[in-house]
Design a protein around this motif. Structure first.
Motif, mmCIF file in Angstrom:
data_model
loop_
_atom_site.group_PDB
_atom_site.id
_atom_site.type_symbol
_atom_site.label_atom_id
_atom_site.label_comp_id
_atom_site.label_asym_id
_atom_site.label_seq_id
_atom_site.Cartn_x
_atom_site.Cartn_y
_atom_site.Cartn_z
ATOM 1 N N THR A 120 5.957 9.505 4.257
ATOM 2 C CA THR A 120 6.377 9.341 2.848
ATOM 3 C C THR A 120 5.328 8.526 2.086
ATOM 4 O O THR A 120 4.922 8.887 0.969
ATOM 5 C CB THR A 120 7.715 8.560 2.839
ATOM 6 O OG1 THR A 120 8.504 9.069 3.881
ATOM 7 C CG2 THR A 120 8.416 8.721 1.509
ATOM 8 N N PHE A 121 4.842 7.444 2.725
ATOM 9 C CA PHE A 121 3.840 6.636 2.001
ATOM 10 C C PHE A 121 2.557 7.426 1.770
ATOM 11 O O PHE A 121 1.903 7.300 0.725
ATOM 12 C CB PHE A 121 3.524 5.353 2.817
ATOM 13 C CG PHE A 121 4.596 4.326 2.710
ATOM 14 C CD1 PHE A 121 5.162 3.754 3.840
ATOM 15 C CD2 PHE A 121 5.104 3.959 1.462
ATOM 16 C CE1 PHE A 121 6.174 2.799 3.727
ATOM 17 C CE2 PHE A 121 6.129 3.026 1.355
ATOM 18 C CZ PHE A 121 6.666 2.446 2.489
ATOM 19 N N ALA A 122 2.227 8.275 2.802
ATOM 20 C CA ALA A 122 0.997 9.075 2.619
ATOM 21 C C ALA A 122 1.142 9.897 1.338
ATOM 22 O O ALA A 122 0.286 9.883 0.447
ATOM 23 C CB ALA A 122 0.810 9.994 3.828
ATOM 24 N N ARG A 123 2.313 10.465 1.250
ATOM 25 C CA ARG A 123 2.490 11.333 0.057
ATOM 26 C C ARG A 123 2.513 10.467 -1.207
ATOM 27 O O ARG A 123 1.945 10.817 -2.250
ATOM 28 C CB ARG A 123 3.837 12.068 0.208
ATOM 29 C CG ARG A 123 4.092 13.056 -0.925
ATOM 30 C CD ARG A 123 5.280 13.905 -0.536
ATOM 31 N NE ARG A 123 5.857 14.524 -1.722
ATOM 32 C CZ ARG A 123 7.191 14.610 -1.894
ATOM 33 N NH1 ARG A 123 8.009 14.122 -0.985
ATOM 34 N NH2 ARG A 123 7.664 15.194 -2.982
ATOM 35 N N GLN A 124 3.104 9.331 -1.069
ATOM 36 C CA GLN A 124 3.223 8.475 -2.258
ATOM 37 C C GLN A 124 1.850 8.072 -2.769
ATOM 38 O O GLN A 124 1.558 8.131 -3.971
ATOM 39 C CB GLN A 124 4.049 7.242 -1.855
ATOM 40 C CG GLN A 124 4.066 6.106 -2.854
ATOM 41 C CD GLN A 124 4.773 6.488 -4.150
ATOM 42 O OE1 GLN A 124 5.532 7.483 -4.154
ATOM 43 N NE2 GLN A 124 4.489 5.797 -5.221
ATOM 44 N N HIS A 125 0.976 7.713 -1.812
ATOM 45 C CA HIS A 125 -0.324 7.169 -2.246
ATOM 46 C C HIS A 125 -1.379 8.251 -2.364
ATOM 47 O O HIS A 125 -2.494 7.953 -2.760
ATOM 48 C CB HIS A 125 -0.794 6.104 -1.236
ATOM 49 C CG HIS A 125 0.100 4.910 -1.220
ATOM 50 N ND1 HIS A 125 0.315 4.123 -2.314
ATOM 51 C CD2 HIS A 125 0.902 4.423 -0.234
ATOM 52 C CE1 HIS A 125 1.199 3.166 -2.022
ATOM 53 N NE2 HIS A 125 1.573 3.330 -0.771
ATOM 54 N N GLY A 126 -1.022 9.448 -1.920
ATOM 55 C CA GLY A 126 -1.973 10.520 -2.160
ATOM 56 C C GLY A 126 -3.150 10.503 -1.207
ATOM 57 O O GLY A 126 -4.151 11.149 -1.449
ATOM 58 N N ASN A 127 -3.120 9.756 -0.097
ATOM 59 C CA ASN A 127 -4.240 9.954 0.865
ATOM 60 C C ASN A 127 -3.638 10.139 2.265
ATOM 61 O O ASN A 127 -2.495 9.768 2.498
ATOM 62 C CB ASN A 127 -5.200 8.755 0.836
ATOM 63 C CG ASN A 127 -4.456 7.474 1.216
ATOM 64 O OD1 ASN A 127 -3.518 7.515 1.974
ATOM 65 N ND2 ASN A 127 -4.848 6.372 0.602
ATOM 66 N N LEU A 128 -4.377 10.690 3.113
ATOM 67 C CA LEU A 128 -3.827 11.185 4.392
ATOM 68 C C LEU A 128 -3.745 10.083 5.445
ATOM 69 O O LEU A 128 -3.327 10.332 6.566
ATOM 70 C CB LEU A 128 -4.720 12.322 4.921
ATOM 71 C CG LEU A 128 -4.568 13.623 4.100
ATOM 72 C CD1 LEU A 128 -5.657 14.627 4.449
ATOM 73 C CD2 LEU A 128 -3.201 14.216 4.395
ATOM 74 N N ASP A 129 -4.100 8.912 5.060
ATOM 75 C CA ASP A 129 -4.096 7.872 6.102
ATOM 76 C C ASP A 129 -2.712 7.768 6.745
ATOM 77 O O ASP A 129 -2.580 7.614 7.956
ATOM 78 C CB ASP A 129 -4.456 6.514 5.446
ATOM 79 C CG ASP A 129 -5.966 6.509 5.103
ATOM 80 O OD1 ASP A 129 -6.566 7.612 5.244
ATOM 81 O OD2 ASP A 129 -6.492 5.471 4.727
#
Lengths: 362, 511, 640, 98
Positions: free
Chosen positions: D46-55
């Motif tokens: 979810t955070f990956a999607r939120q922040h827009g990077n694949l980390d």
């Protein structure tokens, strides 16, 4: 809109599955519940723009790790459902308080942070041409060190498991000379005829026939025979039925006489009577005869038993070793007995005597 | 000639030598020889000491040697001696050979009802190491080095009490160690704070004098130092470790413990508390005076009530330390010089008392006063020397303690008359507890158990002889010692820049 | 080569080496003490030699002093720096100190000679003589010191010597206790003296006598350098010290117990010399007392009260030595009374002191030879009719008796009457009380004579008294001669007063001695009455072997006026009680606190140990709690 | 939508925690731990999607690797204990205590 629907459906499914995992009586059911949770999560990953991760989740995580769980469950005792009565004083109450408190706090934390609308991943993935290449590029540039470390981790894990579960070979590997000598000393020097040579049927539960037409007692599959016996299914041929009944009765005698405990022990664990503990999950199946291997009690700590080789080929370890006898001593002498002070009526009751008897029973 | 470093090195090398030697007898002889060598060196050093140099700041510390030790923190191996330190080093140098001679059979379990035989070599090695540290602690002119020796001294003493002591030796040793460590920790905080706040970049004492100006920090740092010294030289509330430690320790160790180790506390008060934190010292003087006076009277009263000889002597020294602290904080030259001389005299008189009590216990076994009686008939020489030591304990004029007690009281009277009067009552109480003990052990009909008590043998005569001689000599001719002490005390008190009491200027006229 | 005389002359006469008076006996004591067994044979001769030499030096110095013009009769010889900047050890030869020195060495030597006989069969004779020498040295230091610190050293040295001599027979528990009691009571007195010295030092910045003469003190008072209050304090504290040493009323309980010591000791210390140290102190610090009239008044009051107390105690004592001790206390009361009257009384006090030294020592030695004869029996009720058997002792004893009761023309008459008249002038109350005291003295001294030497023989069956050897009787004779003529020699023509004038000052107009003045007559009448009453009770009547119950007054006197009971109740019992409390508080209180802390720490750690239950799930629970707390903290910090 | 996912992940995590606390069978406890790990993965994604990077996703990927390694070792230990103790209950292994 579609995403919200999938989310709510999967959210309900996964939470109920999680609750099922925690509160189901049988361990296998909770294993399956975990599978459901994992699959629903996989779908959520996919919905959240992580197709590769969803695939990995399904293939690796659910596919491999869950199956490993089932496998071990099978080994350890699939129906060992422990009762839900709590033994440690105040554990359940405080557990609930802590769990609830924790969840509430997290929810509070998440709740009062104002999230900007999700930035979405298409920006990052489009530029690298799709999710997987983007991930690959990321893995092999910024996180290459972590990647190498995880590979090392995996190797050590595998090696660790190998070391942990390895059981040292206690007697020298039987060479071809030994096998030949054993065979000629034994009751049946010539190889048994293939099941089909004189067989009239090819069903698994039908015993093999000897050249003189009689039934080969060793070929009767006890489990199936017992199973059929329990369900009242007996072979039509009376002579064969009598033979099977005699064999089963004989077994029971053998079992009751030799290992009073092991019968119910075996039954309880639902494992084949003869070799309850012989087959460690990852041990290479030893070629040695069933009697002998049954004789080798579990206790394979991968440590050569050095001192256990008592004269008449008895169990791998003398009672004093790490063998259950040893454990009995440990259990027996602890003030109040660990089991006593421990969780009380749990499924396990004195396995020690069981294995010990089997040893001298042989 | 780096006098002080050699003075410290010789005992340490001696200790190593003693532990390597094969037979116990030889070990004892080597230990004695080494300690006598140190005594000789100290006397040579004392002869070359020039008292008149005490006045100016630069030449205050003679035989000074300063080497970088931890440059980053400005910690130096700084040693140097002024009047006060010289006298105390001389005291330790004199006491150690006497103690070695006295504890010839203490460690080999041969006394009556003595603890089991322990390794004799270690006992004497510990004694020598302790001597080195004693000299070090008095010679250190670097505050950090002083602190290191202040703590290091505890270890040999702990082992001496712990493994060679009486029945409850472990309890006593641990209590002693914990008390001193508690004090030591507070001092460590103060030392570090001194370095940081003073930010002179060095721990050298001469530079740090008068560097802390702000009164409140001075007060806190003073407390840090003072509590450590109050625990060390037991002032009233922190004293309960001394009777246990002194009663359980072997006689020789008890002498060094009470005779020299505790003096580090009062020496520290005079040198560090007064000079580094003058305002705070003046602020806390009433408190310390009360503690000291309470200590004097309380120590004396409890001493009267004791049943064990060594405990009684320990309580008397608590009373004597009350006097010394009173002298230090009266901040007059007479009182200060009196206090320093008192430290020396107390070393000799209480040392003699402890050693003779040790001889008695070595012969009879038990330390209880009730087990003795009429020893004077059986062992007149021992009784005589015990009487002289006791009389010096109650500061009979003509013996050494009187001069110092007189100066302390007269110095205190100049500034604080009422505490001085209460303290003088200590003189009467002293007479009670010493004579009461002497009467119950020495006079009266000879008790059965004491009938066959042998008198002092030659070795013991050589132990008691010098002590009695020192007591009488310092009693009649204190001026040589006072000439060395006075300039140093003047210099110390000049740093406290306190207005001299009314009598001082009259003294000029009156003399 | 200069002849010895020139050497002496060159070095300022014998006075220049007068410190030898102190050094020689000290040396004698040291040799005898350290010598051990080897000195047993010739030990006592050495001691006597030292004492006699000191006496010779004293006599020569006395004559040298007489040779000097009147106003220069003061020689101070500085010896060495004792405490730099405060007190230097020095010897002061002036009329007052030389007269004391003469008394001490004179009587001392006689008693040394007497002791040869008395201690002939005592195994520890050597130790006895070393203590005697030590005593003489300390007493000389006391009287010859030129400052208060030196005086104080002598003062306590004398206390030590009396402790050693009273407790000479250590194996007797009563002797050991008496010695300890004497030392401690003296120490209480020394406490006062110490504080006085501090006050003097703080007030005047010096402790040397020459800086503290009457004029210097008067000036200091005028210039406000020292307040009247502190002067009175000094006076009172000096008096406290004097009372301690001279067994005056508040601190008198030790004197009667001190009779446990051998008789020569009682004679020397508790009659002739040590007990007079208090009077010397008061006379020497005359300057302070003159500047503090209240203190002087208190001295006279203490004198009179002790005078009467001593007399009353004397009446009730059956033990001959205790009786004499009571009379000593009373006679010193007289001297204190005289010393408290200012310059006019000093001469009389010193005169009475010297004559008392002679006849009291004479009587004590007489008593000693009686005890010696009656194999150490001290109870007078077992004596009686000794006159025919021991003529010389009896005669010398009676001469001493006549002198002490003030029989006309004998030494006591002149000195005691002088005191009574001076007291009468000062204040009639004191005078008449003194006269009453003289009467009671007459009674108890006559009682003692009649019980011992006259009347029926009440000897124990194994007693067969015989006259003492000549070595004991010769000193008796010399002392009795002194008791007869000394009084007249000192008082007539105010010879002593003029001699002492440079040291202690002199009254405006010299008192003329007229034989039968009013108070003199009254005293004689009372003394005669006392003697007659004693003759009725003890001379004529048969003395019962067991002491009769007697009236309330006799019981009161037998218990030493409840002096000891008072001390016990006020100081001993509360002291022991306080000690027990302090020891309890120390063991339980402070130690209890410390050990309690240790136990508490031990206890809590014992309980905390149980948290580790062994169950993985309880650990998991605590981890979860920890996590919850962390999240809570982050939340709190986050939006704080 | 992000908060929904995070709340879900928190809920799953809490359920897993309670499971660990209350169940005695070692394997079920182990499963609950796996559940908690999956909850974390969900949060990461979810955070990956939120922040827009694949980390985020990559971290999830690494969590899975670690989880696998952990399972292998955990189960091996459980089997081993079972072999000697014949019981898989967590409460039986309680000898290491005060």
């Amino acid at each position: 809109m579609g995403e919200a629907i999938t989310f709510w459906v999967l959210a309900v499914v996964s939470v109920s599955a999680a609750l099922g995992l925690v509160f189901s009586r049988k361990a296998v059911y909770s294993a399956l519940m975990l599978g459901v949770v994992m699959l629903s999560l996989a779908v959520l990953y996919a919905v959240q723009g992580a197709p590769f991760l969803a695939a990995v989740q399904i293939i690796v995580y659910t596919g491999a790790v869950m199956m490993l769980f089932l496998f071990v469950l099978m080994l350890v005792g699939v129906d060992s459902s422990d009762s839900l009565v709590e033994t440690i004083k105040g554990q359940r109450v405080w557990g609930a308080v802590a769990g609830l408190g924790f969840a509430v706090l997290l929810a509070l934390a998440v709740g009062n942070t104002m999230f900007a609308p999700a930035a979405g991943l298409d920006g990052a993935t489009r530029q690298a041409g799709g999710n997987v290449p983007a991930l690959a590029e990321l893995v092999f540039t910024r996180y290459v060190f972590a990647f190498e470390v995880t590979s090392a981790l995996l190797i050590t894990a595998a090696l660790g498991a190998m070391v942990l579960a390895h059981r040292e070979r206690v007697r020298p590997k039987a060479t071809q000379r030994d096998l030949a000598r054993a065979r000629f000393l034994g009751p049946q020097p010539s190889p048994l005829p293939g099941p089909g040579t004189y067989a009239l049927h090819n069903a698994i539960d039908m015993p093999a026939l000897l050249p003189d037409g009689t039934v080969a007692p060793t070929s009767i599959n006890r489990v199936l025979a017992r199973h059929d016996g329990e369900y009242g299914v007996a072979p039509t041929d009376p002579e064969k039925a009598a033979m099977i009944k005699k064999i089963i009765a004989q077994d029971v005698v053998v079992k009751n006489g030799s290992a009073g405990g092991s019968a119910n022990g075996a039954a309880r664990n639902g494992v084949a009577t003869e070799t309850p503990a012989g087959t460690g999950p990852s041990t290479t199946s030893e070629a040695s005869g069933p009697a002998e291997s049954a004789g080798a009690p579990a206790g394979g700590h991968g440590r050569p038993a050095g001192h256990g080789q008592s004269g008449h080929g008895q169990g791998a370890y003398g009672p004093a070793g790490y063998g259950p006898g040893g454990r009995a001593a440990v259990n027996g002498t602890l003030p109040g007995g660990a089991t006593g002070a421990g969780p009380g009526e749990g499924p396990k009751e004195g396995p020690a005597e069981g294995t010990a008897d089997r040893e001298d029973g042989k | 000639m780096p006098w002080l470093s050699t003075l410290m090195a010789v005992p340490v090398l001696g200790a190593v030598g003693v532990s390597l030697v094969k037979s116990d007898r030889l070990a004892k002889q080597v230990a004695l020889a080494v300690s006598l060598a140190v005594l000789a060196l100290t006397l040579l050093m004392t002869l070359q000491f020039d008292p008149s140099l005490g006045a100016s700041k630069e030449t205050r510390f003679q035989f000074a040697e300063v080497y970088e030790w931890i440059p980053r923190f400005g910690v130096h191996y700084g040693v140097g001696v002024d009047g006060i330190a010289l006298v105390l080093i001389a005291l330790s140098a004199v006491l150690v050979p006497i103690v070695i001679l006295a504890s010839w059979h203490d460690a080999d379990g041969s006394g009556a009802e003595a603890p089991p035989k322990r390794s004799v070599k270690t006992y004497f090695a510990l004694l020598l190491v302790l001597e080195a540290m004693m000299i070090g602690v008095f010679a250190a002119t670097d505050v950090f080095l002083f602190y290191v020796f202040f703590e290091a001294m505890l270890i040999p003493m702990y082992f001496m009490i712990g493994s060679y002591g009486g029945v409850q030796r472990s309890y006593a040793a641990v209590k002693f160690l914990l008390y001193s460590l508690f004090g030591g920790l507070l001092m460590l905080v103060a030392v570090i704070a001194l370095y940081v706040i003073g930010d002179k970049g060095t721990f050298m004492f001469p530079e740090l004098v008068g560097v802390i100006q702000d009164p409140t920090t001075q007060k806190w740092l003073f407390l840090g130092f003072f509590i450590a010294f109050a625990v060390k030289a037991p002032l009233w509330p922190f004293h309960t470790w001394l009777p246990d430690a002194a009663a359980q320790a072997p006689a020789g160790a008890a002498v060094l413990l009470v005779g020299v180790l505790d003096k580090v506390g009062t020496y520290g008060m005079l040198r560090f508390c007064l000079e580094l934190f003058p305002e705070a010292s003046k602020f806390f003087t009433p408190l310390v005076i009360v503690l000291a006076v309470v200590g004097i009277v309380y120590g004396a009263i409890v001493a009267i009530g004791q049943t064990d000889m060594k405990r009684l002597i320990a309580y008397t020294s608590i009373s004597h330390f009350g006097f010394i602290a009173l002298g230090v904080f009266a901040m007059t030259t007479d009182a200060g010089a009196g206090a320093t001389l008192y430290m020396v005299n107390h070393g000799f008189s209480t040392g003699a008392l402890f050693l003779i009590a040790g001889f008695l216990i070595y012969r009879r076994g038990s330390g209880r006063i009730a087990d003795y009686g009429g020893v004077q008939k059986v062992a007149p020489l021992m009784a005589g020397t015990f009487l002289i030591a006791g009389l010096s304990g109650l500061s009979l004029p003509g013996l050494s303690s009187f001069v110092s007690e007189f100066m302390v009281l007269i110095g205190t009277y100049e500034r604080h008359p009422v505490p001085a009067i209460i303290a003088t009552s200590g003189v009467v109480l002293a007479a009670v507890y010493i004579l009461w003990m002497y009467q119950r052990t020495m006079t009266g009909p000879t008790a059965e158990s004491v009938k066959a008590l042998p008198d002092l043998n030659l070795r013991e005569k050589w132990v008691v002889g010098p002590l009695v001689a020192a007591i009488i000599a310092l009693g009649f001719f204190p001026s040589p010692a006072l000439d060395v002490i006075n300039p140093a005390v003047d210099h110390a008190l000049s740093n406290v820049h306190i207005n001299p009491p009314a009598v001082a200027e009259k003294k000029g006229a009156g003399q | 080569m200069e002849s010895p005389a020139e050497i002496i002359q060159h070095s300022g006469g014998v006075i220049g080496v007068s410190w030898l008076m102190i050094a020689l006996p000290l040396l004698g004591a040291a040799i005898l003490l350290l010598g051990g067994r080897r000195t047993d044979r010739w030990g006592h001769r050495l001691a006597i030699g030292m004492s006699v030499t000191a006496f010779l030096i004293a006599v020569i110095s006395f004559f040298e002093l007489l040779g000097l013009p009147e106003d220069e009769r003061r020689r101070a010889i500085a010896l060495y720096r004792f405490i730099p900047g405060m007190a230097d050890m020095g010897v002061l030869i002036d009329p007052l100190s030389i007269s004391f020195a003469l008394l001490i060495t004179g009587v001392g030597s006689l008693i040394h000679i007497y002791s040869i006989g008395y201690m002939a069969h005592d195994p520890d004779r050597r130790r006895f003589f070393s203590y005697l020498n030590l005593f003489v040295a300390a007493m000389l230091l006391l009287v010859l010191a030129d400052n208060y610190v030196g005086l104080f050293i002598g003062w306590e040295g004398v206390g030590l010597a009396s402790y050693l001599l009273i407790g000479f027979w250590q194996f007797k528990p009563s002797a050991a206790t008496a010695a300890k009691k004497a030392f401690i009571v003296n120490r209480v007195g020394d406490f006062g003296l110490l504080i006085a010295i501090f006050t003097v030092w703080t007030g005047f910045g010096s402790v040397a006598f020459d800086k503290l003469s009457g004029t210097a003190v008067g000036e200091a008072l005028k210039t406000g350098q020292v307040s009247q209050g502190s002067l009175t304090a000094i006076g009172l504290l000096l008096l406290l010290g004097a009372c301690g040493k001279s067994a005056q009323l508040p601190l008198q309980s030790w004197l009667l117990d001190a009779m446990e010591g051998p008789t020569p000791v009682s004679a020397l210390i508790h009659a002739a010399t040590m007990v007079t140290a208090g009077v010397y102190l008061v006379v020497r610090s005359g300057g302070f007392f003159e500047a503090a009239p209240t203190a002087q008044l208190v001295v006279t009051i203490v004198g009179v009260v002790t005078l009467l107390a001593g007399a009353i105690i004397g009446c009730a004592k059956d033990d001959i030595k205790k009786g004499l001790a009571g009379s000593t206390m009373s006679q010193i009361g007289y001297m204190m009374l005289a010393a408290g009257l200012g310059p006019v009384g000093y001469a009389f006090a010193i005169a009475h002191l010297i004559t008392h030294g002679f006849f009291k020592a004479n009587m004590f030695l007489g008593a000693g030879s009686v005890m010696h004869a009656m194999n150490d029996e001290v109870d007078m009720r077992r004596y009686g009719g000794l006159y025919p058997v021991m003529k010389v002792t009896a005669i010398t004893f009676i001469i001493g008796y006549l002198a002490i009761i003030g029989f006309p023309l004998l030494s006591g008459y002149f000195t005691k009457d002088g005191i009574i008249e001076a007291a009468m002038e000062h204040s009639s109350v004191l005078g008449w009380l003194a006269v009453l005291g003289a009467g009671i003295t007459g009674f108890y001294m006559s009682r003692m004579i009649f019980m011992t030497f006259f009347g029926g023989r009440r000897w124990a069956d194994d007693a067969h008294p015989h006259e003492s050897p000549s070595v004991m009787t010769v000193p008796l004779i010399v002392l009795s001669v002194g008791s007869v003529f000394l009084g007249a020699f000192l008082i007539l023509g105010n010879r002593l007063m003029l001699f002492l004038a440079p040291a202690v000052g002199r009254p405006e107009e010299l008192p003329a001695f007229h034989a039968f003045s009013g108070p003199g007559l009254a005293t004689l009448v009372l003394v005669a009455a006392g003697a007659a009453f004693a003759w009725v009770r003890y001379g004529a009547a048969e003395v019962p072997l067991v002491a009769p119950r007697g009236s309330f007054l006799t019981a009161f006197a037998r218990r030493d006026l409840y002096g000891d009971a008072l001390n016990e109740a006020l100081f001993m019992r509360p002291g022991q009680w306080l000690t027990r409390i302090a020891v309890f508080f120390d063991n339980r209180g402070i130690d209890g606190l410390v050990n309690g802390l240790a136990a508490a720490i031990g206890g809590t750690s014992g309980r905390l140990r149980r948290v580790q239950t062994g169950y993985v799930r309880s650990y998991a629970l605590s981890i979860l709690f920890g996590a919850a707390v962390v999240v809570g903290a982050l939340l709190y910090v986050g939006n704080m | 939508m992000t908060t929904h996912y995070l709340v879900l992940s928190a809920l799953l995590f809490a359920i897993g925690a309670v499971g660990v606390l209350s169940r005695r069978n070692a394997i079920v406890v182990f499963m609950c731990v796996e559940l908690m790990l999956n909850a974390c993965n969900l949060a990461f994604v979810t955070f990956a999607r939120q922040h827009g990077n694949l980390d985020g996703q990559l971290i999830a990927f690494f969590v899975m690797v670690v989880a696998a390694a952990e399972v292998v070792i955990g189960l091996a230990i459980i089997v081993m204990i079972f072999r000697t103790r014949r019981s898989a209950s967590v409460d039986d292994a309680n000898l290491l205590k005060y």
